[in-house]
Design an enzyme around this catalytic site. Structure first.
Site, short mmCIF file in Angstrom:
data_model
loop_
_atom_site.label_atom_id
_atom_site.label_comp_id
_atom_site.label_asym_id
_atom_site.label_seq_id
_atom_site.Cartn_x
_atom_site.Cartn_y
_atom_site.Cartn_z
N ASP A 306 41.44 47.39 31.80
CA ASP A 306 42.00 47.09 33.27
C ASP A 306 41.73 45.74 33.45
OD1 ASP A 306 43.71 47.54 35.29
OD2 ASP A 306 42.18 48.38 36.73
N GLY A 325 38.87 44.03 41.45
CA GLY A 325 39.08 43.72 39.94
C GLY A 325 37.84 43.19 39.10
#
Length: 417
Positions: A306, A325
């Protein structure tokens, strides 16, 4: 390109050479010979590395690269170079750029940036226009242009009918829908896992229920419509149980888990370090163990980094306002080798190809050379010097890793880290 790989332990259960220590002769991008003590009368290049292992090339089902629009975070070319040196021969590119990848011209654009690279790029098209969750995007046109799946990155589809229509529509061309599972109303203004840690730190919590209620809803929609559904980066024990039950019914559902959810927990938030702010949030130890069990029993189909580069201006700020993130390509293998057996790691880094319709290259004579080279026993501490990405927002900085990637062979190219 001609080269010989010397004394490599092959890790590929589908190959007759699995667990053997062999030499491989590679000519013009194909494996011409596999054996021991292969002769080299023409003195072509040889690769001989400490404790060398090799497997089928790895695939990452969720990578963000910024370009177009966010080149300050990462460019496609540099991102693919990072992926190559991190062991990945292919990756699925998320559509969260600016503009969003929601039409065939955008698919053509990102593919054109990767025509000569060793790591192959497979675009994911946005499921809805501008990933706004209102109108279905040009799914069929994007499929014809090369999109391997459709989803709105880290955005749940609040309109259940929209997801139902998408699942029904893509069945005409065997398309794959990706549905991020998080109820935005239950999440609210939450920024961390709801639990003891968020309470102690005074951070607004995101309960497991936010993920689980949408996971259940998405699976009910799949049961109603048929088709193929992928649930990315699940993070809770009950979500995995729901997927397991859906698979037992014969539904065509796959799911992934992010590396950081397998290795880290919300205990990392004690210093309010925004490197650990991700979506879904880092959960507690009980959920982490459940995810590991889901990997081991096969409920979880694949592991993803990811990888999501974020510029420093959106990370070096108060926790509530920082973007979610972490980058993850460079640290992936070493981090996974601290929590899982080698063969499981390799299986979960290669099995996603089938789900996304990407060719699988078994290690055999005459096969395409699509290989990852690595050493599974190499202790190191992940530091800033280990980061090849333009952005440096890694949740694994300062973490002891086990395993080293030497590079890849793919597209008739050798890339060494």
């Amino acid at each position: 390109m001609k080269l010989i790989i010397r004394d490599a332990k092959i890790i590929d259960p589908k190959s007759s050479f699995h667990n053997t220590i062999s030499d491989l002769l590679i000519v013009d991008g194909y494996i011409q010979e596999i054996g021991t003590n292969l002769e080299n009368p023409d003195k072509i290049q040889e690769i001989k590395l400490d404790n060398l292992h090799l497997s089928q090339g790895w695939f990452d089902s969720s990578v963000s690269l910024g370009e177009p629009g966010f080149e300050d975070r990462e460019t496609i070319l540099n991102g693919l170079q990072v992926a190559s040196k991190s062991g990945f021969t292919s990756l699925a590119l998320q559509p969260n750029s600016y503009p969003v990848i929601d039409n065939q011209s955008q698919i053509h654009f990102v593919k054109s940036k990767a025509t000569q690279t060793a790591t192959q790029l497979y675009p994911i098209g946005a499921m809805t226009k501008e990933s706004a969750g209102k109108d279905i995007a040009e799914l069929y046109d994007m499929k014809n242009a090369g999109a391997v799946a459709f989803g709105d990155y880290n955005k749940s589809t609040e309109n259940a009918n929209l997801l139902k229509i998408a699942l029904q529509y893509v069945q005409d061309f065997d398309g794959l829908i990706i549905a991020f599972s998080q109820d935005e109303h239950i999440k609210g203004n939450g920024v961390a896992n709801e639990g003891i840690i968020s309470t102690q730190l005074g951070l607004k919590g995101i309960p497991n229920l936010a993920e689980e209620i949408h996971t259940a809803r998405n699976l009910y929609l799949l049961e109603y419509t048929g088709g193929k559904l992928h649930l990315p980066t699940l993070s809770t024990e009950k979500s995995i149980a729901l997927v397991k039950a859906a698979k037992s019914k014969g539904l065509q559902v796959s799911c992934s888990v992010a590396v950081h959810h397998l290795v880290l927990t919300d205990e990392k938030l004690q210093e309010f370090d925004t490197r650990f702010k991700v979506s879904p949030p880092l959960r507690n130890e009980s959920d982490r163990q459940a995810l590991l069990n889901g990997v081991l029993d096969g409920t979880i189909d694949m592991i993803t980094t990811d990888h999501n580069p974020i510029d420093i201006e959106h990370k070096k700020m108060e926790f509530d306002g920082a973007k979610n993130g972490t980058i993850g390509l460079e640290s992936c293998f070493g981090a996974l080798m601290t929590v899982l057996p080698l063969e499981v790691v390799i299986e979960k880094l290669t099995s996603g190809k089938k789900t996304f319709g990407i060719p699988e290259e078994i290690i055999a004579k005459g096969a395409k050379a699509n290989l990852t080279l690595f050493n599974p026993n190499f202790k190191s501490v992940f530091s800033k010097s280990s980061i090849l990405s333009k952005s440096k927002n890694s949740a694994f900085l300062g973490t002891e890793l086990n395993g080293k990637v030497y590079g890849i062979i793919n597209q008739n190219q050798l890339i060494l880290a």
